[in-house]
Design a protein around this motif. Structure first.
Motif, short mmCIF file in Angstrom:
data_model
loop_
_atom_site.label_atom_id
_atom_site.label_comp_id
_atom_site.label_asym_id
_atom_site.label_seq_id
_atom_site.Cartn_x
_atom_site.Cartn_y
_atom_site.Cartn_z
N VAL A 1 0.87 -1.17 0.00
CA VAL A 1 0.00 0.00 0.00
C VAL A 1 0.91 1.22 0.00
CG1 VAL A 1 -1.76 1.27 1.31
CG2 VAL A 1 -1.87 -1.23 1.20
N ALA A 2 0.65 2.13 -0.93
CA ALA A 2 1.57 3.23 -1.21
C ALA A 2 1.84 4.15 -0.02
CB ALA A 2 1.05 4.04 -2.39
N ARG A 3 0.95 4.12 0.97
CA ARG A 3 1.17 5.05 2.09
C ARG A 3 2.17 4.51 3.12
NH1 ARG A 3 -4.16 3.37 2.33
NH2 ARG A 3 -4.61 1.99 4.09
N TYR A 4 2.58 3.25 2.99
CA TYR A 4 3.56 2.72 3.93
C TYR A 4 4.98 2.99 3.44
CZ TYR A 4 -0.51 0.80 6.14
OH TYR A 4 -1.72 0.69 6.76
N MET A 5 5.86 3.22 4.40
CA MET A 5 7.17 3.80 4.10
C MET A 5 8.01 2.99 3.11
SD MET A 5 8.08 5.51 7.79
CE MET A 5 7.20 4.41 8.90
N SER A 6 8.12 1.70 3.32
CA SER A 6 9.00 0.92 2.43
C SER A 6 8.42 0.82 1.02
CB SER A 6 9.21 -0.49 3.01
OG SER A 6 9.61 -0.39 4.35
N VAL A 7 7.12 0.88 0.93
CA VAL A 7 6.47 0.85 -0.39
C VAL A 7 6.72 2.17 -1.11
CG1 VAL A 7 4.28 0.52 -1.60
CG2 VAL A 7 4.73 -0.74 0.53
N ALA A 8 6.62 3.26 -0.36
CA ALA A 8 6.82 4.59 -0.94
C ALA A 8 8.24 4.75 -1.53
CB ALA A 8 6.57 5.67 0.12
N ARG A 9 9.22 4.10 -0.90
CA ARG A 9 10.60 4.16 -1.42
C ARG A 9 10.65 3.65 -2.86
NH1 ARG A 9 12.82 1.80 2.52
NH2 ARG A 9 13.68 3.68 3.45
N VAL A 10 9.96 2.55 -3.11
CA VAL A 10 9.94 1.94 -4.45
C VAL A 10 9.18 2.84 -5.43
CG1 VAL A 10 9.03 -0.03 -5.75
CG2 VAL A 10 10.16 -0.39 -3.54
N ILE A 11 8.09 3.40 -4.96
CA ILE A 11 7.27 4.25 -5.83
C ILE A 11 8.05 5.48 -6.29
CG2 ILE A 11 5.18 5.71 -5.86
CD1 ILE A 11 3.80 3.38 -4.41
N VAL A 12 8.84 6.04 -5.38
CA VAL A 12 9.69 7.18 -5.75
C VAL A 12 10.57 6.81 -6.95
CG1 VAL A 12 11.70 8.52 -5.00
CG2 VAL A 12 9.71 8.34 -3.50
N ILE B 1 10.72 -10.13 -6.46
CA ILE B 1 11.74 -9.72 -5.47
C ILE B 1 11.11 -8.98 -4.30
CG2 ILE B 1 13.82 -9.69 -6.91
CD1 ILE B 1 13.36 -6.80 -7.58
N PHE B 2 11.86 -8.92 -3.21
CA PHE B 2 11.42 -8.15 -2.04
C PHE B 2 12.61 -7.36 -1.53
CE2 PHE B 2 13.27 -11.12 1.07
CZ PHE B 2 13.29 -12.30 0.35
N GLU B 3 12.38 -6.55 -0.50
CA GLU B 3 13.33 -5.58 0.07
C GLU B 3 13.33 -4.32 -0.80
OE1 GLU B 3 15.06 -5.21 2.94
OE2 GLU B 3 14.02 -6.98 3.61
N SER B 4 12.82 -3.25 -0.20
CA SER B 4 12.55 -2.04 -0.98
C SER B 4 13.80 -1.42 -1.62
CB SER B 4 11.85 -1.00 -0.10
OG SER B 4 12.67 -0.64 1.00
N ARG B 5 14.94 -1.52 -0.97
CA ARG B 5 16.14 -0.90 -1.58
C ARG B 5 16.64 -1.72 -2.76
NH1 ARG B 5 15.78 -0.53 3.65
NH2 ARG B 5 15.77 1.52 4.62
N THR B 6 16.48 -3.03 -2.67
CA THR B 6 16.85 -3.91 -3.79
C THR B 6 15.92 -3.66 -4.98
OG1 THR B 6 17.65 -5.56 -2.24
CG2 THR B 6 17.14 -6.33 -4.46
N ILE B 7 14.63 -3.55 -4.69
CA ILE B 7 13.66 -3.29 -5.75
C ILE B 7 13.98 -1.93 -6.39
CG2 ILE B 7 11.21 -2.95 -6.28
CD1 ILE B 7 10.61 -4.61 -3.66
N SER B 8 14.30 -0.95 -5.57
CA SER B 8 14.62 0.39 -6.07
C SER B 8 15.80 0.33 -7.04
CB SER B 8 14.98 1.32 -4.90
OG SER B 8 13.86 1.48 -4.05
N LYS B 9 16.84 -0.40 -6.68
CA LYS B 9 18.01 -0.51 -7.56
C LYS B 9 17.65 -1.22 -8.86
CE LYS B 9 21.32 -0.76 -3.81
NZ LYS B 9 22.29 -1.62 -3.15
N TYR B 10 16.84 -2.26 -8.75
CA TYR B 10 16.42 -2.98 -9.94
C TYR B 10 15.72 -2.03 -10.91
CZ TYR B 10 13.70 -6.02 -12.97
OH TYR B 10 13.14 -6.61 -14.07
N VAL B 11 14.81 -1.24 -10.39
CA VAL B 11 14.04 -0.31 -11.23
C VAL B 11 14.99 0.71 -11.88
CG1 VAL B 11 12.35 1.57 -11.13
CG2 VAL B 11 11.87 -0.60 -9.97
N LEU B 12 15.90 1.26 -11.10
CA LEU B 12 16.82 2.28 -11.64
C LEU B 12 17.75 1.69 -12.68
CD1 LEU B 12 17.66 4.28 -8.38
CD2 LEU B 12 16.05 4.90 -10.20
N ARG B 13 18.17 0.43 -12.48
CA ARG B 13 19.05 -0.23 -13.47
C ARG B 13 18.28 -0.59 -14.73
NH1 ARG B 13 21.48 -3.70 -8.66
NH2 ARG B 13 23.24 -2.38 -8.13
N LYS B 14 17.07 -1.09 -14.54
CA LYS B 14 16.28 -1.52 -15.69
C LYS B 14 15.98 -0.31 -16.60
CE LYS B 14 11.97 -3.51 -17.23
NZ LYS B 14 11.23 -4.74 -17.31
#
Ligand code: GS8
Length: 218
Positions: free
Chosen positions: A9-20, A65-78
């Protein structure tokens, strides 16, 4: 292949990291609601996506995948080509290492202090819980030490990893955003470089977009 899915849910902190990060690169994505407030993160379907039973989880075709920082890196690399600010600096060994270092500081030092404050003082009361004041107070004390480290760094460089914005900065957004809505926000006034860094950071369109789906802070 279908659109990428963020489970949470986008309002939770770890989810918001990925959405950014998804907003930074302008990716198409869908948020599939999995709300921990009603226990949806412990269903077999979600545990198959995130064995820790936490949100977020992320799906891109066959990749889960899980872990918001890992997902974030995946998105930025992709989406490297539309990652216009080059938020990971992977073509420069020194810069990318500084990004990793400050992302590590965020994950292992800042977040373990600020997340519980923001969660107990802001999020929990919003979802019908009662925050643990003792936990808040202990972490507020610890926060002063880490903010001194940030103040020293940010008096040398405009952003944490150098004079360039990176994922290390953006990763601080969700917990800090809610922290600024707690009665303790004025603690940042004692750290003028940190305060200025934060005020500059929150003007980024990706953060505003993510914030629009978070709990209102005003
Ligand atoms: C933390 C995930 C997490 O704590 C990450 O993805 O970065 N290191 C992980 N998620 C929280 C919601 S974020 O506010 C969660 O799922 N909490 C439910 C619970 O603790 O049962």
């Amino acid at each position: 292949m279908g659109v990428m899915k963020v489970y949470g849910v986008a309002r939770y902190m770890s989810v918001a990291r990925v959405i950014v990060c998804l907003e930074e690169v302008g990716a198409d994505y869908q948020v599939v609601p999995v709300d921990f407030a009603v226990g949806e993160h412990k269903t077999p379907a979600h545990l198959a996506r995130n064995p820790l039973g936490l949100i977020p989880a992320f799906e891109d075709g066959d990749l889960v995948i899980f872990e918001s920082r890992t997902i974030s890196k995946y998105v930025l690399r992709k989406y490297k080509s539309s990652n216009t600010d080059d938020l990971l600096r992977e073509n420069n060994l020194t810069e990318s290492t500084m990004v990793e270092q400050w992302l590590g500081v965020e994950a292992h030092h800042y977040d373990p202090i600020v997340f519980p404050i923001s969660y107990n003082a802001f999020v929990l009361p919003k979802i019908g819980g009662i925050g643990d004041q003792k936990l808040i107070d202990t972490n507020l004390e610890k926060l002063k030490t880490i903010l001194e480290v940030y103040e020293a760094q940010l008096s040398k460089t405009k952003y944490l990893a150098g004079d360039f914005v990176s994922l290390a900065d953006l990763s601080h957004f969700p917990a800090t955003y809610y922290f600024m809505a707690t009665p303790y926000a004025n603690l940042f006034d004692n750290y003028p470089h940190v305060k200025a860094w934060w005020e500059n950071l929150v003007t980024r369109p990706s953060l505003k977009k993510a914030a629009a789906s978070m709990f209102p802070v005003a």
